[in-house]
Design a protein around this motif. Structure first.
Motif, PDB file in Angstrom:
ATOM      1  N   ASP A 149       1.021  -1.283  -0.057  1.00 14.53           N
ATOM      2  CA  ASP A 149      -0.024  -0.060   0.102  1.00 14.53           C
ATOM      3  C   ASP A 149       1.009   1.396   0.114  1.00 14.53           C
ATOM      4  OD1 ASP A 149      -2.186   1.835   0.055  1.00 14.53           O
ATOM      5  OD2 ASP A 149      -2.656   1.292   2.179  1.00 14.53           O
ATOM      6  N   ALA A 150       1.531   1.571  -1.186  1.00 12.05           N
ATOM      7  CA  ALA A 150       2.743   2.597  -1.259  1.00 12.05           C
ATOM      8  C   ALA A 150       2.150   3.982  -1.131  1.00 12.05           C
ATOM      9  CB  ALA A 150       3.359   2.233  -2.411  1.00 12.05           C
ATOM     10  N   PHE A 151       0.613   4.014  -1.581  1.00 13.61           N
ATOM     11  CA  PHE A 151       0.135   5.457  -1.749  1.00 13.61           C
ATOM     12  C   PHE A 151      -0.927   5.519  -0.773  1.00 13.61           C
ATOM     13  CE2 PHE A 151       2.666   4.952  -5.390  1.00 13.61           C
ATOM     14  CZ  PHE A 151       3.410   5.813  -5.450  1.00 13.61           C
ATOM     15  N   GLN A 152      -1.267   4.738   0.388  1.00 11.55           N
ATOM     16  CA  GLN A 152      -2.178   4.772   1.340  1.00 11.55           C
ATOM     17  C   GLN A 152      -3.587   4.811   0.804  1.00 11.55           C
ATOM     18  OE1 GLN A 152       1.025   6.890   2.120  1.00 11.55           O
ATOM     19  NE2 GLN A 152       1.250   4.817   2.741  1.00 11.55           N
ATOM     20  N   LEU A 153      -3.762   3.949  -0.138  1.00 13.80           N
ATOM     21  CA  LEU A 153      -5.168   4.214  -0.744  1.00 13.80           C
ATOM     22  C   LEU A 153      -6.172   2.951  -0.247  1.00 13.80           C
ATOM     23  CD1 LEU A 153      -4.226   4.283  -4.730  1.00 13.80           C
ATOM     24  CD2 LEU A 153      -5.171   6.104  -3.378  1.00 13.80           C
ATOM     25  N   GLU A 154      -5.636   2.072   0.414  1.00 11.92           N
ATOM     26  CA  GLU A 154      -6.500   1.000   0.915  1.00 11.92           C
ATOM     27  C   GLU A 154      -7.260   1.454   2.036  1.00 11.92           C
ATOM     28  OE1 GLU A 154      -4.072  -2.357   2.180  1.00 11.92           O
ATOM     29  OE2 GLU A 154      -3.227  -2.676   0.118  1.00 11.92           O
ATOM     30  N   GLN A 155      -7.025   2.725   2.812  1.00  7.58           N
ATOM     31  CA  GLN A 155      -7.714   3.181   3.890  1.00  7.58           C
ATOM     32  C   GLN A 155      -9.005   3.613   3.427  1.00  7.58           C
ATOM     33  OE1 GLN A 155      -6.593   7.387   5.225  1.00  7.58           O
ATOM     34  NE2 GLN A 155      -4.966   7.050   3.598  1.00  7.58           N
ATOM     35  N   TYR A 156      -9.318   3.768   1.991  1.00  5.39           N
ATOM     36  CA  TYR A 156     -10.412   4.230   1.555  1.00  5.39           C
ATOM     37  C   TYR A 156     -11.522   3.022   0.750  1.00  5.39           C
ATOM     38  CZ  TYR A 156      -7.902   8.479   1.463  1.00  5.39           C
ATOM     39  OH  TYR A 156      -7.194   9.775   1.842  1.00  5.39           O
ATOM     40  N   LEU A 157     -11.015   1.716   1.065  1.00  5.09           N
ATOM     41  CA  LEU A 157     -11.572   0.748   0.220  1.00  5.09           C
ATOM     42  C   LEU A 157     -13.183   0.551   0.836  1.00  5.09           C
ATOM     43  CD1 LEU A 157      -8.545  -1.748  -0.486  1.00  5.09           C
ATOM     44  CD2 LEU A 157      -9.777   0.054  -2.116  1.00  5.09           C
ATOM     45  N   HIS A 158     -13.185   0.853   2.019  1.00  4.03           N
ATOM     46  CA  HIS A 158     -14.592   0.536   2.623  1.00  4.03           C
ATOM     47  C   HIS A 158     -15.702   1.389   2.149  1.00  4.03           C
ATOM     48  CE1 HIS A 158     -12.874   3.780   5.080  1.00  4.03           C
ATOM     49  NE2 HIS A 158     -13.973   4.051   5.708  1.00  4.03           N
ATOM     50  N   ARG A 159     -15.142   2.559   1.516  1.00  2.00           N
ATOM     51  CA  ARG A 159     -16.156   3.482   0.884  1.00  2.00           C
ATOM     52  C   ARG A 159     -16.102   3.823  -0.601  1.00  2.00           C
ATOM     53  NH1 ARG A 159     -15.094   9.057   4.242  1.00  2.00           N
ATOM     54  NH2 ARG A 159     -16.992   9.726   3.173  1.00  2.00           N
ATOM     55  N   VAL A 160     -14.877   3.225  -1.150  1.00  2.35           N
ATOM     56  CA  VAL A 160     -14.684   3.442  -2.813  1.00  2.35           C
ATOM     57  C   VAL A 160     -14.479   2.229  -3.377  1.00  2.35           C
ATOM     58  CG1 VAL A 160     -13.908   5.750  -2.540  1.00  2.35           C
ATOM     59  CG2 VAL A 160     -12.234   3.929  -2.682  1.00  2.35           C
ATOM     60  N   ASN A 161     -14.442   2.138  -4.763  1.00  4.11           N
ATOM     61  CA  ASN A 161     -13.943   1.154  -5.425  1.00  4.11           C
ATOM     62  C   ASN A 161     -12.750   1.691  -6.368  1.00  4.11           C
ATOM     63  OD1 ASN A 161     -14.415  -1.706  -6.769  1.00  4.11           O
ATOM     64  ND2 ASN A 161     -14.310  -0.346  -8.465  1.00  4.11           N
ATOM     65  N   ILE A 162     -11.611   1.079  -6.314  1.00  2.00           N
ATOM     66  CA  ILE A 162     -10.596   1.656  -7.006  1.00  2.00           C
ATOM     67  C   ILE A 162     -10.267   0.238  -7.895  1.00  2.00           C
ATOM     68  CG2 ILE A 162      -8.014   2.095  -6.887  1.00  2.00           C
ATOM     69  CD1 ILE A 162      -8.391   3.232  -4.265  1.00  2.00           C
ATOM     70  N   SER A 163     -10.132   0.842  -9.420  1.00  2.00           N
ATOM     71  CA  SER A 163     -10.105  -0.266 -10.490  1.00  2.00           C
ATOM     72  C   SER A 163      -9.047   0.110 -11.365  1.00  2.00           C
ATOM     73  CB  SER A 163     -11.468  -0.670 -10.979  1.00  2.00           C
ATOM     74  OG  SER A 163     -11.979   0.488 -11.723  1.00  2.00           O
ATOM     75  N   PHE A 164      -8.743  -1.082 -12.207  1.00  2.00           N
ATOM     76  CA  PHE A 164      -7.813  -0.619 -13.399  1.00  2.00           C
ATOM     77  C   PHE A 164      -8.135  -1.334 -14.522  1.00  2.00           C
ATOM     78  CE2 PHE A 164      -5.826  -1.502  -9.147  1.00  2.00           C
ATOM     79  CZ  PHE A 164      -5.078  -0.516  -8.880  1.00  2.00           C
TER      80      PHE A 164
END
Length: 272
Positions: A149-164
């Motif tokens: 989690d190099a850019f601390q994005l996992e803290q938002y996963l309960h509120r957002v969906n991050i996709s590629f």
């Protein structure tokens, strides 16, 4: 009262008169265009002018062009010839079946209009090698990639969906390319107002490298095979990734090109 035979004769007379009135129009539609086409081709060949045709059909279009020397034609007679070629070669229009080729129109010793052509027909196989590892209805290959989690994005996963979303393809130089649909990372907010997540270009580069490094193991599947009838090779892999705690879940959709047939220097009669 007229006899039955007299009524039959009267009916035949009426039919003959009716057909006689229609014959000129019918004759024009059926024979005159053919005669003009043959004369046109014969005159051009007598002057040693080449009549070339090329087509690229399939994928919701049937593009067929006729040219004399370097000049493309756009007249009724070449339209007639193109219609005949589309019909005789059964060139596709809709769907994922494609036919690309070229040829030369000539006349044979019997005065018939012929086409000497070469063509390649292929289609896309979206299902052949999919692996159902998800247990659902979609046949997809599921892969899991460990990631920090190099850019601390996992803290938002309960509120957002991050996709590629990106595609792995082999270019004409036989090199692996990755193409994205706009930005690599897509953020969809599930809940919460005023949530603003900034994804830097450095983050995009980081996750792209993680995915590309993992996908290297599939590069050997893109080895170009000799093009022969029935051959099948990898065309692309569509990669749909989702960020989860400590991992990226990858859904891989593989597409293959299957060569239906390859024809070289075949001759067919277009107009008797």
């Amino acid at each position: 009262m007229k006899s039955y035979s007299m009524r039959i004769l009267g009916t035949k007379y009426i039919i003959r008169r009716w057909l006689g009135k229609l014959k000129p129009a019918w004759f024009w539609r059926m024979f005159i265009p053919t005669i003009i086409l043959k004369n046109k081709v014969h005159r051009l060949r007598k002057k040693n002018q080449t009549i070339l045709v090329e087509w690229d059909a399939g994928g919701d279009s049937t593009c067929c062009n006729l040219r004399i020397g370097d000049e493309y034609q756009n007249d009724w007679w070449d339209g007639e010839l193109k219609d005949i070629i589309v019909k005789e070669l059964k060139l596709p229009h809709d769907g994922d079946y494609y036919n690309k080729g070229l040829g030369e129109i000539d006349k044979n010793d019997e005065g018939q209009i012929v086409l000497i052509y070469s063509t390649r027909a292929h289609y896309y196989d979206y299902n052949g090698a999919w692996i159902n590892q998800s247990g659902g209805d979609d046949l997809i290959s599921i892969e899991w990639v460990d990631v920090e989690d190099a850019f601390q994005l996992e803290q938002y996963l309960h509120r957002v969906n991050i996709s590629f979303l990106l595609t792995m393809v082999l270019n004409e130089d036989k090199e692996i390319n990755y193409s994205t649909y706009g930005e690599l990372i897509d953020v969809r907010i599930w809940e919460g107002d005023g949530l603003n997540i900034f994804v830097s270009s450095a983050a995009s580069e980081f996750y792209l490298k993680v995915i590309k490094d993992y996908m290297q193991k599939f590069e050997k599947e893109f080895n170009k095979m000799e093009e022969v009838n029935g051959s099948k090779e990898m065309d692309s892999i569509e990669i749909n990734g989702t960020l989860e705690p400590g991992k990226i879940r990858l859904e891989l959709r593989k597409t293959y090109v299957v060569i239906d047939y390859i024809i070289e220097n075949k001759s067919i009669i277009l107009v008797e």
